[in-house]
Design a protein around this motif. Sequence first.
Motif, PDB file in Angstrom:
ATOM      1  N   LEU A 138      33.767   3.353 -57.793  1.00  0.00           N
ATOM      2  CA  LEU A 138      34.873   3.220 -56.852  1.00  0.00           C
ATOM      3  C   LEU A 138      34.886   1.835 -56.219  1.00  0.00           C
ATOM      4  CD1 LEU A 138      34.578   6.721 -55.134  1.00  0.00           C
ATOM      5  CD2 LEU A 138      36.403   5.988 -56.681  1.00  0.00           C
ATOM      6  N   GLN A 139      33.720   1.350 -55.888  1.00  0.00           N
ATOM      7  CA  GLN A 139      33.621  -0.006 -55.324  1.00  0.00           C
ATOM      8  C   GLN A 139      34.136  -1.045 -56.309  1.00  0.00           C
ATOM      9  OE1 GLN A 139      32.882  -0.829 -52.304  1.00  0.00           O
ATOM     10  NE2 GLN A 139      31.085   0.181 -51.477  1.00  0.00           N
TER      11      GLN A 139
ATOM     12  N   ILE B 220      35.731   3.163 -48.507  1.00  0.00           N
ATOM     13  CA  ILE B 220      35.071   4.014 -49.491  1.00  0.00           C
ATOM     14  C   ILE B 220      33.785   4.515 -48.850  1.00  0.00           C
ATOM     15  CG2 ILE B 220      34.087   4.161 -51.801  1.00  0.00           C
ATOM     16  CD1 ILE B 220      35.873   1.833 -52.612  1.00  0.00           C
TER      17      ILE B 220
ATOM     18  N   HIS C 112      30.113   6.126 -56.481  1.00  0.00           N
ATOM     19  CA  HIS C 112      30.371   5.180 -55.395  1.00  0.00           C
ATOM     20  C   HIS C 112      30.485   3.759 -55.930  1.00  0.00           C
ATOM     21  CE1 HIS C 112      29.218   2.650 -51.839  1.00  0.00           C
ATOM     22  NE2 HIS C 112      30.125   3.442 -51.280  1.00  0.00           N
TER      23      HIS C 112
ATOM     24  N   PRO D  97      27.697   7.627 -50.317  1.00  0.00           N
ATOM     25  CA  PRO D  97      27.250   8.901 -50.903  1.00  0.00           C
ATOM     26  C   PRO D  97      26.694   9.821 -49.830  1.00  0.00           C
ATOM     27  CG  PRO D  97      26.507   7.058 -52.235  1.00  0.00           C
ATOM     28  CD  PRO D  97      27.080   6.466 -50.977  1.00  0.00           C
TER      29      PRO D  97
ATOM     30  N   HIS E 198      26.345  10.713 -57.189  1.00  0.00           N
ATOM     31  CA  HIS E 198      27.132  10.191 -56.067  1.00  0.00           C
ATOM     32  C   HIS E 198      27.048   8.674 -56.014  1.00  0.00           C
ATOM     33  CE1 HIS E 198      27.846  13.918 -53.357  1.00  0.00           C
ATOM     34  NE2 HIS E 198      27.699  14.298 -54.622  1.00  0.00           N
TER      35      HIS E 198
ATOM     36  N   ALA F  97      32.867  12.643 -56.285  1.00  0.00           N
ATOM     37  CA  ALA F  97      31.698  12.861 -57.149  1.00  0.00           C
ATOM     38  C   ALA F  97      31.553  14.328 -57.541  1.00  0.00           C
ATOM     39  CB  ALA F  97      30.436  12.379 -56.444  1.00  0.00           C
TER      40      ALA F  97
ATOM     41  N   ARG G 251      36.804   9.499 -50.172  1.00  0.00           N
ATOM     42  CA  ARG G 251      35.570  10.237 -49.855  1.00  0.00           C
ATOM     43  C   ARG G 251      34.713  10.333 -51.117  1.00  0.00           C
ATOM     44  NH1 ARG G 251      37.082  15.725 -46.828  1.00  0.00           N
ATOM     45  NH2 ARG G 251      34.830  15.950 -47.109  1.00  0.00           N
ATOM     46  N   THR G 252      33.719   9.481 -51.193  1.00  0.00           N
ATOM     47  CA  THR G 252      32.855   9.449 -52.373  1.00  0.00           C
ATOM     48  C   THR G 252      32.258  10.811 -52.724  1.00  0.00           C
ATOM     49  OG1 THR G 252      32.314   7.105 -52.149  1.00  0.00           O
ATOM     50  CG2 THR G 252      30.725   8.474 -53.328  1.00  0.00           C
TER      51      THR G 252
END
Length: 259
Positions: A29-30, A7, A26, A10, A22, A236, A231-232
């Motif tokens: 997603l984490q 991942i 992020h 930002p 962002h 975003a 792709r963060t």
Amino acid sequence: MTTGVEITAPSSKVTGTRLLRHQAIHQALQDGRRHFGVAGASLTHQIDNPAINSNFKPGAIKAGILGEQKTSKVIRQWMTRYPAAVLIDSVHIKDAPQNTPASTEAGDGYEDKPDTDHVLIIGSHVILIDSKAWKSKRKYTVNDKGVVLRGGRAFPGGHVHARQAAHLWSRHLGGSVKVNSIVCVSSDKVFVQFNKEWPKQGFQLVSLDNLTRTLDYRVSRMSPKDTGRIRTPLVAEVAALCIKPYMRFQEFFGQDIRL
């Protein structure tokens, strides 16, 4: 972090509220989140928002919302096998040109809105998926002019804008992102006939039953770098364009009401 999936951080090129966004994406997603937005959110405005003069009957709008929800569910189930895939439902590119309404027939149309029903992101690939709640128990195909036919004939709503949507998103996201389109007929018991002219039309027409097979094929042609990376910054920027569902009670009680 999900095992085996990178991942990215930002973007270092953004500041202010964009950077905060962002960073928030992020972290989500984490934490394992892979779905953003609400399926059918755009169409809720067609039903409830008094500021919008809808040309569509409530039954047609309801069919469209249910179709988007069905498509989103199928995609999210498919994503359990691809941890690098991220789905964003009901997205609108700001300042996009409006199109002319195509139909008031139930389930046909909605081309008056420059919105994307589902945006699937895998690495640097963006797959735009447009749900169509067209008539069930019909055969659909695409002619050499890029028009969807039903039973071999043109019908209201068959002039889809998938190619234009892909061009619009490519311009918005930049050259490093690969964008393509799928038009998915979400209705039950439909048959989609393959046409060798499809690659020239800029989109692929599929039934909901064959959507996951189509996505499997798309992923099989991607590089391991893409299928193993999120792709963060890309997620975003797309997630920031989500459409909020319209909730009628907020007109009376304000925006701070919580259920």
